[in-house]
Design a protein around this motif. Structure first.
Motif, PDB file in Angstrom:
ATOM      1  N   ALA A 145      11.362 157.422 -17.330  1.00  0.00           N
ATOM      2  CA  ALA A 145      11.726 158.845 -16.765  1.00  0.00           C
ATOM      3  C   ALA A 145      11.054 160.203 -16.743  1.00  0.00           C
ATOM      4  O   ALA A 145      10.351 161.384 -16.335  1.00  0.00           O
ATOM      5  CB  ALA A 145      12.694 159.147 -18.969  1.00  0.00           C
ATOM      6  N   ASP A 146       9.125 159.476 -16.759  1.00  0.00           N
ATOM      7  CA  ASP A 146       7.725 160.609 -17.097  1.00  0.00           C
ATOM      8  C   ASP A 146       8.098 160.423 -15.270  1.00  0.00           C
ATOM      9  O   ASP A 146       7.828 161.767 -14.704  1.00  0.00           O
ATOM     10  CB  ASP A 146       6.826 159.761 -17.247  1.00  0.00           C
ATOM     11  CG  ASP A 146       6.657 159.534 -18.608  1.00  0.00           C
ATOM     12  OD1 ASP A 146       7.007 160.198 -19.389  1.00  0.00           O
ATOM     13  OD2 ASP A 146       5.521 158.495 -18.803  1.00  0.00           O
ATOM     14  N   THR A 147       8.207 159.116 -14.445  1.00  0.00           N
ATOM     15  CA  THR A 147       9.128 160.036 -12.948  1.00  0.00           C
ATOM     16  C   THR A 147       9.804 160.400 -12.921  1.00  0.00           C
ATOM     17  O   THR A 147       9.010 161.377 -11.777  1.00  0.00           O
ATOM     18  CB  THR A 147       8.989 158.172 -12.121  1.00  0.00           C
ATOM     19  OG1 THR A 147      10.165 158.298 -11.942  1.00  0.00           O
ATOM     20  CG2 THR A 147       7.856 157.477 -12.721  1.00  0.00           C
ATOM     21  N   LYS A 148      11.255 160.879 -13.076  1.00  0.00           N
ATOM     22  CA  LYS A 148      11.891 161.684 -12.854  1.00  0.00           C
ATOM     23  C   LYS A 148      11.275 163.197 -13.506  1.00  0.00           C
ATOM     24  O   LYS A 148      11.762 164.482 -12.817  1.00  0.00           O
ATOM     25  CB  LYS A 148      12.820 161.121 -13.434  1.00  0.00           C
ATOM     26  CG  LYS A 148      13.472 159.963 -12.757  1.00  0.00           C
ATOM     27  CD  LYS A 148      13.702 160.031 -11.401  1.00  0.00           C
ATOM     28  CE  LYS A 148      14.528 159.130 -10.819  1.00  0.00           C
ATOM     29  NZ  LYS A 148      14.523 158.952  -9.417  1.00  0.00           N
ATOM     30  N   MET A 149      10.139 163.554 -14.357  1.00  0.00           N
ATOM     31  CA  MET A 149       9.679 165.044 -14.688  1.00  0.00           C
ATOM     32  C   MET A 149       9.299 165.062 -13.617  1.00  0.00           C
ATOM     33  O   MET A 149       9.273 166.135 -13.646  1.00  0.00           O
ATOM     34  CB  MET A 149       9.205 164.606 -15.847  1.00  0.00           C
ATOM     35  CG  MET A 149       8.878 165.509 -16.857  1.00  0.00           C
ATOM     36  SD  MET A 149       8.304 165.247 -18.593  1.00  0.00           S
ATOM     37  CE  MET A 149       7.353 164.242 -18.104  1.00  0.00           C
ATOM     38  N   GLU A 150       7.912 164.427 -13.264  1.00  0.00           N
ATOM     39  CA  GLU A 150       6.633 164.570 -12.052  1.00  0.00           C
ATOM     40  C   GLU A 150       8.435 165.345 -10.775  1.00  0.00           C
ATOM     41  O   GLU A 150       7.321 166.140  -9.869  1.00  0.00           O
ATOM     42  CB  GLU A 150       6.508 163.327 -11.212  1.00  0.00           C
ATOM     43  CG  GLU A 150       5.638 163.347 -12.964  1.00  0.00           C
ATOM     44  CD  GLU A 150       5.045 162.405 -12.317  1.00  0.00           C
ATOM     45  OE1 GLU A 150       4.285 162.099 -11.368  1.00  0.00           O
ATOM     46  OE2 GLU A 150       3.913 161.842 -13.245  1.00  0.00           O
ATOM     47  N   GLU A 151       9.925 164.941  -9.997  1.00  0.00           N
ATOM     48  CA  GLU A 151      10.440 164.951  -8.904  1.00  0.00           C
ATOM     49  C   GLU A 151      10.865 166.393  -9.612  1.00  0.00           C
ATOM     50  O   GLU A 151      11.164 167.364  -8.543  1.00  0.00           O
ATOM     51  CB  GLU A 151      11.253 163.254  -8.811  1.00  0.00           C
ATOM     52  CG  GLU A 151      10.530 162.252  -8.009  1.00  0.00           C
ATOM     53  CD  GLU A 151      11.181 161.416  -8.139  1.00  0.00           C
ATOM     54  OE1 GLU A 151      12.270 161.094  -8.306  1.00  0.00           O
ATOM     55  OE2 GLU A 151      10.552 159.895  -8.702  1.00  0.00           O
TER      56      GLU A 151
END
Length: 467
Positions: free
Chosen positions: A363-369
């Protein structure tokens, strides 16, 4: 599948008024609060009629009229749901059951309480305590109705030890889509008697029946309850400790986790002082039992496990004031997030306990994307994560474009990890598409066959769970 429904005519309206005089509202008489639930982002729907029902017989008569005239029927309690399950997406007749709020009595020999579906969770919890009893299910929304809890199989913070609402329903009286009244289950501890229709109805979100009376199991009230607040330097260490408790004899009542950012938001929202607010992640543990010595021993052992697995410290909350501060902050997470942003979407994905950290990092990676702020907290003891997507200052149209795609990716990741769409909030109409993708055509066909068997005209809560 799309269904065609009729409209409420003046003649039908008079039939409703004859059944429940003075409790039928139509058109501009209907309060707009009935148009949505606790998450208006999932849309609004105006029922043509709202009827305040107070007896099983009233509801049966109303549903029979609706069946004869192919009118949608939407049962509604306190309206605290988070998936649009109590929203009239196809118009029709909304039955307000909030006035069916009597605690009908206790069977102390069999540890059962009889209630109407409009009884609030908080009211039953307080009343049971006066009897020296505990009603264990403990969803975060204390002012939801028991009927709503049963309809979604609500879980809550004590589920890791005591289970979900399903584990406490002994029997119920229900109205079927034809207007027939039937009784399911019995005041017994076990049964192997035919199909378990009782369990089929629990969690069906008002799509198969309307529950009008409930018999719920209660247990003796634990004499002692302590809470531990445990700060960790990382999420991995925080949730990585959880299996140590599950595989021990410590039998924790609750295992919750919160990131620092959310702990800060909730504490500030409530103006509460917490023992610690500088770590990356927090575990909140509860232990209850019959004696101080037993609970203190388990807290000491749990504290050692936490410290051995990277905890920065362990704070014991053994007074009502300290316990109330911690659990009130945990319970205010959703409201605090709402207050911190301009708009929000929400889901409650569940994954195996040992995949919580992996999912959170995804989810953290998706937040950045995507640029969408994501908050994750929830029930570490059973892997049920409450996930909020916040718009903040993002342009509304852009948020509405990115949010559905982000949700799809979160659900897809949960599926690869062996998870499920919802742990306790249910499907409603907001998650119908996600359920279809997640389950696949064969399972959806089975769901539709069950729906057709009970509700051939699809009048009960249409558009929820399945199309």
């Amino acid at each position: 599948m799309a269904k065609k429904y009729n409209e409420v005519t003046p003649e039908i309206l008079e039939q409703f008024k004859a059944i429940v005089p003075g409790k039928v509202y139509a058109g501009e008489e209907i309060n707009s609060d009935y148009f949505h639930d606790e998450m208006p982002i999932y849309g609004k729907g105006a029922p043509e009629v709202v009827i305040e029902a107070t007896t099983t017989e009233d509801i049966a008569a109303i549903v029979k009229v609706c069946c004869e005239n192919s009118l949608p029927v939407i049962p509604r309690g306190a309206g605290t749901g988070l998936t649009g399950a109590a929203v009239a997406v196809d118009g029709g007749v909304m039955i307000d059951m909030s006035k069916m709020n009597k605690i009908l009595g206790y069977d102390l020999e069999n540890f059962v309480v009889r209630v109407e579906p409009g009884v609030l969770l908080n009211d039953l919890a307080e009343d049971a305590q006066k009897q020296g009893l505990l009603y264990p299910p403990d969803p975060g929304e204390k002012f939801a109705t028991l009927g709503g809890n049963v309809s979604t199989n609500a879980g809550g913070m004590r589920a890791v030890k005591y289970g979900c609402t399903r584990d406490y329903v002994r029997a119920m009286t229900v109205v079927l889509p034809t207007g027939e009244i039937v009784k399911l289950g019995a005041t017994v501890s076990k049964t192997s008697t035919g199909y378990s229709l009782l369990n089929l109805m629990i969690g069906s979100e008002g799509t198969l029946c309307i529950a009008t009376k409930l018999r719920m199991r209660v247990i003796p009230q634990p004499k002692v309850s302590y809470t531990l607040l445990v700060p960790y330097p990382s999420l991995e260490q925080c949730v990585g400790t959880v299996p140590k408790f599950i595989n021990s004899d410590l039998n924790p009542t609750a295992i919750e986790y919160m990131p620092k950012s959310l702990l800060d938001d909730a504490a500030q929202y409530l103006n509460k002082i917490m023992p610690h607010r500088t770590a990356d992640s927090y575990l909140i543990l509860m232990f209850d039992g019959s004696s101080v010595e037993d609970v203190e021993r388990r807290c000491d052992d749990a504290a050692q496990i936490c410290l051995d697995n990277g905890a920065e410290d362990v704070f014991l909350c053994n007074t009502d004031e300290r316990k109330e501060a911690v659990w009130t902050v945990r319970g205010a997470a959703l409201e605090a997030l709402k207050a911190s942003t301009t708009d929000m979407d929400e889901c409650d994905i569940v994954v195996p306990r040992n995949r919580i950290a992996d999912f959170s990092r995804f989810a953290d990676t998706k937040m950045e994307e995507t640029g969408i702020r994501i908050s994750i907290q929830g029930h570490a003891g059973d892997g049920n994560m409450h996930i909020q997507l916040m718009r903040d200052d993002m342009e509304k149209k852009l948020f509405e474009e990115r949010c559905p795609k982000l949700m799809e990716e979160l659900y897809a990741q949960a599926k690869t990890m062996g998870g499920q769409v919802s742990g306790e909030h249910g499907i409603g109409h907001a998650r119908v598409g996600a359920l279809e993708t997640f389950m696949g055509p064969q399972m959806i066909a089975l769901y539709q066959a069950i729906k057709n068997a009970f509700d051939e005209k699809h009048i009960l809560n249409p558009g929820k769970v399945i199309r």
